[in-house]
Design a protein around this motif. Structure first.
Motif, PDB file in Angstrom:
ATOM      1  N   GLU A 129      -7.900   0.176  12.766  1.00 51.23           N
ATOM      2  CA  GLU A 129      -8.426   1.344  12.062  1.00 51.23           C
ATOM      3  C   GLU A 129      -8.146   1.223  10.565  1.00 51.23           C
ATOM      4  O   GLU A 129      -9.016   1.472   9.729  1.00 51.23           O
ATOM      5  N   PHE A 130      -6.927   0.787  10.240  1.00 50.76           N
ATOM      6  CA  PHE A 130      -6.503   0.680   8.842  1.00 50.76           C
ATOM      7  C   PHE A 130      -7.302  -0.396   8.095  1.00 50.76           C
ATOM      8  O   PHE A 130      -7.655  -0.228   6.936  1.00 50.76           O
ATOM      9  N   TYR A 131      -7.581  -1.510   8.795  1.00 51.19           N
ATOM     10  CA  TYR A 131      -8.289  -2.625   8.153  1.00 51.19           C
ATOM     11  C   TYR A 131      -9.807  -2.463   8.202  1.00 51.19           C
ATOM     12  O   TYR A 131     -10.515  -3.109   7.428  1.00 51.19           O
ATOM     13  N   GLY A 132     -10.292  -1.656   9.160  1.00 42.81           N
ATOM     14  CA  GLY A 132     -11.732  -1.626   9.397  1.00 42.81           C
ATOM     15  C   GLY A 132     -12.247  -2.959   9.930  1.00 42.81           C
ATOM     16  O   GLY A 132     -13.349  -3.417   9.598  1.00 42.81           O
ATOM     17  N   ARG A 133     -11.423  -3.595  10.739  1.00 46.51           N
ATOM     18  CA  ARG A 133     -11.703  -4.956  11.226  1.00 46.51           C
ATOM     19  C   ARG A 133     -11.130  -5.108  12.634  1.00 46.51           C
ATOM     20  O   ARG A 133     -10.079  -4.548  12.937  1.00 46.51           O
ATOM     21  N   GLU A 134     -11.803  -5.892  13.450  1.00 41.86           N
ATOM     22  CA  GLU A 134     -11.229  -6.226  14.744  1.00 41.86           C
ATOM     23  C   GLU A 134     -10.010  -7.138  14.527  1.00 41.86           C
ATOM     24  O   GLU A 134     -10.046  -8.007  13.650  1.00 41.86           O
TER      25      GLU A 134
ATOM     26  N   VAL B  73       0.846  -1.194   0.000  1.00 40.01           N
ATOM     27  CA  VAL B  73       0.000   0.000   0.000  1.00 40.01           C
ATOM     28  C   VAL B  73       0.887   1.251   0.000  1.00 40.01           C
ATOM     29  O   VAL B  73       0.642   2.211  -0.739  1.00 40.01           O
ATOM     30  N   ARG B  74       1.954   1.194   0.796  1.00 40.91           N
ATOM     31  CA  ARG B  74       2.890   2.323   0.856  1.00 40.91           C
ATOM     32  C   ARG B  74       3.640   2.495  -0.463  1.00 40.91           C
ATOM     33  O   ARG B  74       3.870   3.615  -0.920  1.00 40.91           O
ATOM     34  N   GLY B  75       4.007   1.371  -1.074  1.00 41.63           N
ATOM     35  CA  GLY B  75       4.700   1.425  -2.358  1.00 41.63           C
ATOM     36  C   GLY B  75       3.817   2.032  -3.440  1.00 41.63           C
ATOM     37  O   GLY B  75       4.264   2.872  -4.230  1.00 41.63           O
ATOM     38  N   LEU B  76       2.545   1.641  -3.448  1.00 37.86           N
ATOM     39  CA  LEU B  76       1.614   2.153  -4.459  1.00 37.86           C
ATOM     40  C   LEU B  76       1.431   3.661  -4.298  1.00 37.86           C
ATOM     41  O   LEU B  76       1.425   4.409  -5.287  1.00 37.86           O
TER      42      LEU B  76
ATOM     43  N   MET C  32      -2.880 -16.691   4.861  1.00 38.75           N
ATOM     44  CA  MET C  32      -1.655 -16.426   5.613  1.00 38.75           C
ATOM     45  C   MET C  32      -1.052 -15.178   4.972  1.00 38.75           C
ATOM     46  O   MET C  32      -0.654 -15.207   3.793  1.00 38.75           O
ATOM     47  N   ILE C  33      -0.988 -14.081   5.739  1.00 39.53           N
ATOM     48  CA  ILE C  33      -0.622 -12.802   5.114  1.00 39.53           C
ATOM     49  C   ILE C  33       0.577 -12.172   5.827  1.00 39.53           C
ATOM     50  O   ILE C  33       0.538 -11.932   7.034  1.00 39.53           O
ATOM     51  N   GLY C  34       1.618 -11.917   5.080  1.00 38.94           N
ATOM     52  CA  GLY C  34       2.788 -11.222   5.622  1.00 38.94           C
ATOM     53  C   GLY C  34       2.521  -9.729   5.702  1.00 38.94           C
ATOM     54  O   GLY C  34       1.899  -9.161   4.801  1.00 38.94           O
ATOM     55  N   LEU C  35       2.969  -9.106   6.799  1.00 39.14           N
ATOM     56  CA  LEU C  35       2.703  -7.676   6.996  1.00 39.14           C
ATOM     57  C   LEU C  35       3.888  -6.795   6.660  1.00 39.14           C
ATOM     58  O   LEU C  35       3.777  -5.572   6.729  1.00 39.14           O
ATOM     59  N   GLY C  36       5.027  -7.395   6.329  1.00 33.41           N
ATOM     60  CA  GLY C  36       6.214  -6.569   6.112  1.00 33.41           C
ATOM     61  C   GLY C  36       6.793  -6.130   7.436  1.00 33.41           C
ATOM     62  O   GLY C  36       6.542  -6.752   8.482  1.00 33.41           O
ATOM     63  N   LEU C  37       7.532  -5.042   7.426  1.00 33.55           N
ATOM     64  CA  LEU C  37       8.437  -4.762   8.537  1.00 33.55           C
ATOM     65  C   LEU C  37       8.003  -3.668   9.506  1.00 33.55           C
ATOM     66  O   LEU C  37       8.296  -3.747  10.684  1.00 33.55           O
ATOM     67  N   ALA C  38       7.322  -2.626   9.059  1.00 30.94           N
ATOM     68  CA  ALA C  38       7.184  -1.488   9.973  1.00 30.94           C
ATOM     69  C   ALA C  38       5.789  -0.851  10.004  1.00 30.94           C
ATOM     70  O   ALA C  38       5.175  -0.759  11.064  1.00 30.94           O
ATOM     71  N   HIS C  39       5.293  -0.410   8.863  1.00 30.22           N
ATOM     72  CA  HIS C  39       4.082   0.399   8.815  1.00 30.22           C
ATOM     73  C   HIS C  39       2.842  -0.465   8.579  1.00 30.22           C
ATOM     74  O   HIS C  39       2.940  -1.507   7.947  1.00 30.22           O
ATOM     75  N   GLU C  40       1.692   0.025   8.987  1.00 33.93           N
ATOM     76  CA  GLU C  40       0.449  -0.665   8.655  1.00 33.93           C
ATOM     77  C   GLU C  40       0.289  -0.714   7.127  1.00 33.93           C
ATOM     78  O   GLU C  40      -0.269  -1.667   6.590  1.00 33.93           O
ATOM     79  N   SER C  41       0.842   0.288   6.449  1.00 36.79           N
ATOM     80  CA  SER C  41       0.714   0.340   4.981  1.00 36.79           C
ATOM     81  C   SER C  41       1.784  -0.489   4.263  1.00 36.79           C
ATOM     82  O   SER C  41       1.897  -0.434   3.047  1.00 36.79           O
ATOM     83  N   ASP C  42       2.566  -1.270   5.024  1.00 35.69           N
ATOM     84  CA  ASP C  42       3.518  -2.191   4.391  1.00 35.69           C
ATOM     85  C   ASP C  42       2.843  -3.484   3.951  1.00 35.69           C
ATOM     86  O   ASP C  42       3.466  -4.330   3.311  1.00 35.69           O
ATOM     87  N   ILE C  43       1.573  -3.653   4.297  1.00 42.25           N
ATOM     88  CA  ILE C  43       0.823  -4.806   3.768  1.00 42.25           C
ATOM     89  C   ILE C  43       0.649  -4.599   2.254  1.00 42.25           C
ATOM     90  O   ILE C  43       0.636  -3.463   1.775  1.00 42.25           O
TER      91      ILE C  43
ATOM     92  N   VAL D 289      -1.317  -4.600  -1.410  1.00 44.54           N
ATOM     93  CA  VAL D 289      -2.677  -4.228  -1.820  1.00 44.54           C
ATOM     94  C   VAL D 289      -3.555  -5.481  -1.820  1.00 44.54           C
ATOM     95  O   VAL D 289      -4.698  -5.452  -1.344  1.00 44.54           O
ATOM     96  N   ARG D 290      -3.002  -6.586  -2.308  1.00 38.30           N
ATOM     97  CA  ARG D 290      -3.748  -7.850  -2.344  1.00 38.30           C
ATOM     98  C   ARG D 290      -4.003  -8.376  -0.935  1.00 38.30           C
ATOM     99  O   ARG D 290      -5.081  -8.892  -0.635  1.00 38.30           O
ATOM    100  N   GLY D 291      -3.017  -8.213  -0.052  1.00 35.66           N
ATOM    101  CA  GLY D 291      -3.177  -8.648   1.328  1.00 35.66           C
ATOM    102  C   GLY D 291      -4.268  -7.857   2.033  1.00 35.66           C
ATOM    103  O   GLY D 291      -5.106  -8.421   2.748  1.00 35.66           O
ATOM    104  N   LEU D 292      -4.269  -6.552   1.801  1.00 34.15           N
ATOM    105  CA  LEU D 292      -5.265  -5.695   2.447  1.00 34.15           C
ATOM    106  C   LEU D 292      -6.677  -6.074   1.984  1.00 34.15           C
ATOM    107  O   LEU D 292      -7.606  -6.155   2.801  1.00 34.15           O
ATOM    108  N   ALA D 293      -6.813  -6.327   0.686  1.00 32.93           N
ATOM    109  CA  ALA D 293      -8.137  -6.717   0.162  1.00 32.93           C
ATOM    110  C   ALA D 293      -8.611  -8.011   0.819  1.00 32.93           C
ATOM    111  O   ALA D 293      -9.793  -8.148   1.157  1.00 32.93           O
TER     112      ALA D 293
END
Lengths: 303, 303
Positions: B48-53, A17-20, B4-15, B17-21
C-alpha cells in the motif's frame, strides 16, 4: 519532544520518510555540523528540502549551550539532525541525557552510518573489530593510541574501520593570538594522509601490528553517486589520490573468506598482487595449530 | 538497474526518501524475507505504501533462483529490499556479485541496521568488538563457536552485540518425512533463551569468558515505537520477559565510561546493583599494570 534524527550519508533525500515528516513539524531544526558533513547537500539545500530554517550547531553550541537547543522542547517539537546515525558521537548521547534530566521526551529516528554502510566494500560486518579514529598529526602531537587497537583487532583476525579526521570551523591560532577569530577552511583527511600516518607509527613502534604490505581498502564518498573503493596495500594507498572527501579506510584482518575476496578483487588494479597480499597477510597473527589429538600424544610418548 | 535498498528497522516509513522514489519506479520489487522482519509493517502494508506489488523472496529464491530476481535487470529497474541495511548477510553480497557478473548496474541505498542503531542503548559504537550470532539450540546441535568470539572481545575490554536467531518458513520435519511441506510458525529468539544458552555454554566450558554476574543489556524492538532496554546481569536476563520480538542482547566489556554507565543506569531496575556488577566485571581480563618506570627498576636493584 526532542527528535534525534539521522540523515544518512550523502543526499538530502537520504533522510527517512518518517524522519522528514518529523522535521517538517518541528518548531526548530538544528544540524550538528562538526563531527561530519552531508556530502551532497549543504544548509540551503536542506532548508529548501525541509521547508524549514536549519540552525547550524557547532561544537560550542552542542557542548556548552545545549539549554538553548532544548529550550521549550517539553512543549514544542525540536529536531536535532545528525549526519549518519544518531548516536555516532558522545556529544549526542550527552544531549539525550540532558533532555532526559529535564523531563523532555526523546524519539530517535535512525539512519545509515559508515559503521554499517561500510559493508558495501564487500567485507562482512561481523568480521570487523573495534573502529578507530585517525586524527591529523601536527608538528608536536602525533597520537598513536590507534596502534594498539589495530593490533588487538588483527591479533584475532578482524578488520579495522579507520575513521578519518575532519576539521570544521577550527579557529586560526595566529589570528586568535591577535585577538581576532578567523576560521580555517575545512579540512578532510585524505586516504593518503591516513596511510602515511599509519606507516610513520609502524616505523616508530616496529611491533608489526601491520606492515607496508598489509591489504587495505579505501572507501570514498560512501553512499554518494560517485562512491568508490580501491583495494591495495597500505603502502600503495599512502600514494593514492582518492579524490573528493569523505574518506574512510579499512585495514583487513586475517579472516577473509573467498566470497569476500572475490568481491574485493573488483576494486584492485592488480588483482593477482592483491590476492597475494591478502594470502601473505594471513601469516600474521596466525593462530597456533590445534593441540594434538590424544592418540598422537600417546604415540609420541612411545617413541 | 538493480537497486539494493535498506528498509531500516520497524516502520514502512523508515525507508529513505531516495529509497522510496527508487521503489516506486521499479518494475519488480522483491523483499528478502528470511534473515529479518520489519517489525511494524507486513507485506500488504508495504504494498500500500509503495503502490507496488511486493514479491517475498525466501532463502531458496535468493540463493538458488537469483536469475529470476535479476531477469532483465540490465534494462528494467528491479528493487531488492532488505530489512536493516543492505549488506547484512552474505547472500546479499552474493546477489550483487551475480549482478556484476551479468553486467547489471547496481545501486545501494543504505539504511539503519541493528549494527549501528544499537548505539541507542548508550554504549559507544567504537567500543564494540565483533558481533556474534546466537542460534536456537536443538537437542543434538548446541554450537558454541560464539563463546571464543565473546572471549576475544572481552579480553580486550570490548562489548559484544549478540544477534538472536529467527526462524521463518522452516519446514516441519515430521510432515516432510510424510512427503508434505508444512511450514512451522515463525520463531524469534527471546532474550531469556539467548541468555540461558550462554549460561549453559559457560557452565560447560568454564573458561570464564563471562559469568552469570556479567552485566548485559537487552535491546528489544529497536527503532520501533515500543523499543525498550533492560540493564541487568546475564543471570537476571535469563529469566527476563522482554515481550514481543525482535530482540538483541549486548554483553558489556570492561571499557565502560562514566557517561555510558550514567545512560545505562536509567534502564536498570536496581541501579546500585547494576553499577556494582559493572565495577566487579572490570576485574575480568584486567590489563596487567604498566611496567615499572626505569627509576623503580634501579631502586629495586639496589635492595
Amino acid at each position: 519532544m526532542l527528535y534525534m534524527i539521522g540523515l544518512g550519508l550523502a543526499h538530502e533525500s537520504d533522510i527517512t520518510v518518517r524522519g522528514l515528516a518529523a522535521v517538517k513539524k518541528c518548531k526548530r531544526v538544528y544540524l550538528e555540523a562538526y563531527t561530519s558533513i552531508l556530502m551532497s547537500a549543504d544548509k540551503s539545500k536542506l532548508e529548501e528540502f525541509y521547508g524549514r530554517e536549519v540552525i547550524l550547531a557547532d561544537r560550542e553550541m552542542v557542548e556548552s549551550e545545549s539549554d538553548k537547543i532544548l529550550e521549550n522542547a517539553d512543549v514544542d517539537d525540536v529536531a536535532f539532525l545528525v549526519v549518519g546515525d544518531v548516536f555516532g558521537a558522545t556529544t549526542h548521547t550527552d544531549l539525550v541525557i540532558r533532555a532526559r534530566d529535564l523531563g523532555i521526551p526523546v524519539e530517535s529516528i535512525h539512519n545509515a552510518s559508515v559503521m554499517n554502510a561500510v559493508g558495501a566494500c564487500g567485507l562482512q560486518l561481523y568480521n570487523f573489530g573495534q573502529a578507530v579514529s585517525i586524527v591529523f598529526f601536527t608538528e608536536d602531537w602525533r597520537p598513536d593510541s590507534f596502534y594498539n587497537k589495530v593490533m588487538e583487532n588483527r591479533k584475532i583476525g578482524l578488520h579495522t574501520l579507520l575513521l578519518l579526521d575532519i576539521k570544521v570551523k577550527e579557529p586560526n591560532i595566529k589570528e586568535m593570538m591577535r585577538g581576532r577569530i578567523v576560521y580555517e577552511p575545512p579540512r578532510y583527511m585524505s586516504v593518503a594522509t591516513c596511510c602515511q600516518q599509519l606507516l610513520e607509527i609502524e616505523e616508530k613502534r616496529k611491533e608489526e601490528a601491520y606492515t607496508p604490505e598489509t591489504p587495505c581498502i579505501s572507501v570514498s564518498r560512501l553512499g554518494s553517486p560517485n562512491q568508490s573503493f580501491k583495494a591495495a596495500t597500505l603502502k600503495q594507498l599512502a600514494e593514492y589520490d582518492a579524490g573528493e572527501p569523505l574518506h574512510s579506510v579499512v585495514m583487513l584482518g586475517r579472516q577473509v573468506h573467498d566470497l569476500e575476496l572475490d568481491y574485493l578483487l573488483a576494486f584492485a588494479d592488480d588483482k593477482d598482487a592483491y590476492r597475494k597480499a591478502v594470502i601473505a597477510d594471513q601469516e600474521y597473527f596466525k593462530p597456533p595449530p590445534p593441540p594434538p589429538a590424544p592418540q598422537d600424544i600417546i604415540s609420541s610418548d612411545e617413541e
